[in-house]
Scaffold this motif. Structure first.
Motif, mmCIF file in Angstrom:
data_model
loop_
_atom_site.group_PDB
_atom_site.id
_atom_site.type_symbol
_atom_site.label_atom_id
_atom_site.label_comp_id
_atom_site.label_asym_id
_atom_site.label_seq_id
_atom_site.Cartn_x
_atom_site.Cartn_y
_atom_site.Cartn_z
ATOM 1 N N TRP A 43 0.834 -1.201 0.000
ATOM 2 C CA TRP A 43 0.000 0.000 0.000
ATOM 3 C C TRP A 43 0.868 1.250 0.000
ATOM 4 O O TRP A 43 0.663 2.170 -0.793
ATOM 5 N N PHE A 44 1.872 1.282 0.882
ATOM 6 C CA PHE A 44 2.747 2.453 0.944
ATOM 7 C C PHE A 44 3.584 2.595 -0.327
ATOM 8 O O PHE A 44 3.850 3.719 -0.768
ATOM 9 N N LEU A 45 3.980 1.493 -0.936
ATOM 10 C CA LEU A 45 4.732 1.561 -2.186
ATOM 11 C C LEU A 45 3.862 2.141 -3.303
ATOM 12 O O LEU A 45 4.343 2.934 -4.127
ATOM 13 N N GLN A 46 2.583 1.785 -3.327
ATOM 14 C CA GLN A 46 1.670 2.371 -4.314
ATOM 15 C C GLN A 46 1.533 3.878 -4.087
ATOM 16 O O GLN A 46 1.470 4.651 -5.052
ATOM 17 N N GLN A 47 1.489 4.288 -2.829
ATOM 18 C CA GLN A 47 1.430 5.716 -2.505
ATOM 19 C C GLN A 47 2.689 6.418 -3.004
ATOM 20 O O GLN A 47 2.616 7.533 -3.525
ATOM 21 N N TYR A 48 3.840 5.775 -2.814
ATOM 22 C CA TYR A 48 5.106 6.327 -3.298
ATOM 23 C C TYR A 48 4.997 6.626 -4.796
ATOM 24 O O TYR A 48 5.308 7.738 -5.248
ATOM 25 N N HIS A 49 4.555 5.646 -5.574
ATOM 26 C CA HIS A 49 4.443 5.826 -7.028
ATOM 27 C C HIS A 49 3.469 6.955 -7.381
ATOM 28 O O HIS A 49 3.724 7.733 -8.299
ATOM 29 N N GLU A 50 2.383 7.033 -6.637
ATOM 30 C CA GLU A 50 1.380 8.075 -6.888
ATOM 31 C C GLU A 50 1.970 9.468 -6.644
ATOM 32 O O GLU A 50 1.734 10.402 -7.415
ATOM 33 N N GLU A 51 2.726 9.611 -5.567
ATOM 34 C CA GLU A 51 3.309 10.914 -5.240
ATOM 35 C C GLU A 51 4.364 11.320 -6.273
ATOM 36 O O GLU A 51 4.456 12.493 -6.635
ATOM 37 N N ILE A 52 5.146 10.362 -6.748
ATOM 38 C CA ILE A 52 6.128 10.657 -7.813
ATOM 39 C C ILE A 52 5.401 11.148 -9.059
ATOM 40 O O ILE A 52 5.798 12.130 -9.690
ATOM 41 N N GLU A 53 4.306 10.472 -9.389
ATOM 42 C CA GLU A 53 3.509 10.880 -10.556
ATOM 43 C C GLU A 53 2.989 12.310 -10.388
ATOM 44 O O GLU A 53 3.047 13.109 -11.322
ATOM 45 N N HIS A 54 2.513 12.638 -9.194
ATOM 46 C CA HIS A 54 2.028 14.004 -8.947
ATOM 47 C C HIS A 54 3.150 15.025 -9.117
ATOM 48 O O HIS A 54 2.954 16.078 -9.736
ATOM 49 N N ALA A 55 4.312 14.727 -8.552
ATOM 50 C CA ALA A 55 5.446 15.653 -8.657
ATOM 51 C C ALA A 55 5.802 15.904 -10.112
ATOM 52 O O ALA A 55 6.029 17.054 -10.523
ATOM 53 N N LEU A 56 5.842 14.839 -10.896
ATOM 54 C CA LEU A 56 6.195 14.987 -12.309
ATOM 55 C C LEU A 56 5.131 15.750 -13.080
ATOM 56 O O LEU A 56 5.453 16.590 -13.940
ATOM 57 N N GLU A 57 3.862 15.477 -12.796
ATOM 58 C CA GLU A 57 2.777 16.215 -13.461
ATOM 59 C C GLU A 57 2.878 17.707 -13.160
ATOM 60 O O GLU A 57 2.709 18.546 -14.054
ATOM 61 N N MET A 58 3.139 18.031 -11.897
ATOM 62 C CA MET A 58 3.240 19.444 -11.504
ATOM 63 C C MET A 58 4.453 20.109 -12.144
ATOM 64 O O MET A 58 4.373 21.265 -12.585
ATOM 65 N N ALA A 59 5.568 19.397 -12.205
ATOM 66 C CA ALA A 59 6.766 19.949 -12.844
ATOM 67 C C ALA A 59 6.516 20.182 -14.332
ATOM 68 O O ALA A 59 6.919 21.219 -14.886
ATOM 69 N N GLN A 60 5.843 19.238 -14.985
ATOM 70 C CA GLN A 60 5.532 19.390 -16.402
ATOM 71 C C GLN A 60 4.569 20.553 -16.634
ATOM 72 O O GLN A 60 4.701 21.293 -17.618
ATOM 73 N N TYR A 61 3.611 20.726 -15.721
ATOM 74 C CA TYR A 61 2.697 21.872 -15.818
ATOM 75 C C TYR A 61 3.497 23.172 -15.732
ATOM 76 O O TYR A 61 3.276 24.098 -16.518
ATOM 77 N N LEU A 62 4.401 23.227 -14.780
ATOM 78 C CA LEU A 62 5.222 24.418 -14.601
ATOM 79 C C LEU A 62 6.018 24.714 -15.879
ATOM 80 O O LEU A 62 6.061 25.865 -16.336
ATOM 81 N N GLN A 63 6.582 23.685 -16.473
ATOM 82 C CA GLN A 63 7.333 23.866 -17.716
ATOM 83 C C GLN A 63 6.423 24.313 -18.861
ATOM 84 O O GLN A 63 6.821 25.141 -19.682
ATOM 85 N N ALA A 64 5.223 23.792 -18.909
ATOM 86 C CA ALA A 64 4.278 24.186 -19.956
ATOM 87 C C ALA A 64 3.911 25.664 -19.850
ATOM 88 O O ALA A 64 3.525 26.281 -20.845
ATOM 89 N N ARG A 65 4.049 26.209 -18.638
ATOM 90 C CA ARG A 65 3.755 27.633 -18.409
ATOM 91 C C ARG A 65 5.041 28.466 -18.377
ATOM 92 O O ARG A 65 5.075 29.552 -17.817
ATOM 93 N N SER A 66 6.108 27.935 -18.958
ATOM 94 C CA SER A 66 7.411 28.606 -19.055
ATOM 95 C C SER A 66 8.077 28.826 -17.701
ATOM 96 O O SER A 66 8.858 29.748 -17.519
ATOM 97 N N GLY A 67 7.753 27.962 -16.763
ATOM 98 C CA GLY A 67 8.427 27.999 -15.465
ATOM 99 C C GLY A 67 9.528 26.952 -15.429
ATOM 100 O O GLY A 67 9.586 26.077 -16.299
ATOM 101 N N GLN A 68 10.382 27.058 -14.449
ATOM 102 C CA GLN A 68 11.501 26.136 -14.329
ATOM 103 C C GLN A 68 11.406 25.378 -13.007
ATOM 104 O O GLN A 68 11.530 25.975 -11.937
ATOM 105 N N PRO A 69 11.173 24.060 -13.065
ATOM 106 C CA PRO A 69 11.176 23.282 -11.822
ATOM 107 C C PRO A 69 12.547 23.364 -11.145
ATOM 108 O O PRO A 69 13.575 23.314 -11.811
#
Length: 160
Positions: A43-69
């Motif tokens: 269960w905790f390992l699945q949470q780990y993967h989910e949080e990594i996915e969120h971090a990457l999605e947010m970083a990609q959003y920032l880049q799409a808006r010309s921001g720099q992670p």
């Protein structure tokens, strides 16, 4: 449209919060695996993967808006968090913290008419309701199961 500097800083902070959460859940997974609680570890390992996915999605959003992670690094994690119940209580507390941070970003987005960011973070607001509810349900099950029924809860979470 380029994201403003203040909003970029808030999103960057959340990217790092998500990586921190991932490492927290990974450390919890390791502890549970070491103690023979394979279902909790899963269960905790699945949470780990989910949080990594969120971090990457947010970083990609920032880049799409010309921001720099900007990654700030992750603090060292504890090696032991207590009993399974204590781990899930800590996870709940952490999810509440994440909810507060996401609400802060969403409010700032609305206050500054950054509708793109408010739209992007709306899904995380909804998801946090589910996350908090899910962890609270596990806490309730652990309390009801007690010491003798903990392995039933462990087995159930292994099916996630």
């Amino acid at each position: 449209m380029k994201i403003n500097d203040q909003m970029a800083a808030l999103v960057n902070a959340q990217v790092n919060e998500e990586f921190h959460a991932a490492h927290l859940y990974l450390a919890m997974s390791f502890q549970m695996a070491n103690e023979g609680y394979d279902g909790f570890a899963h269960w905790f390992l699945q949470q780990y993967h989910e949080e990594i996915e969120h971090a990457l999605e947010m970083a990609q959003y920032l880049q799409a808006r010309s921001g720099q992670p900007q990654l700030t690094g992750v603090a060292e994690m504890p090696q032991h968090f207590g009993t399974p119940l204590e781990l899930f209580e800590a996870a709940y507390k952490h999810e509440c913290h994440v909810t507060e941070q996401i609400h802060k970003i969403y409010k700032h987005a609305l206050d500054t008419s950054d509708y793109a960011t408010s739209s992007f973070f709306k899904k995380y607001i909804d998801e946090q309701v589910e996350e908090e509810d899910s962890v609270l349900a596990i806490i309730d099950h652990l309390r009801m199961a007690g010491d003798k029924g903990i392995y039933l809860v462990n087995a159930q979470l292994g099916k996630r």
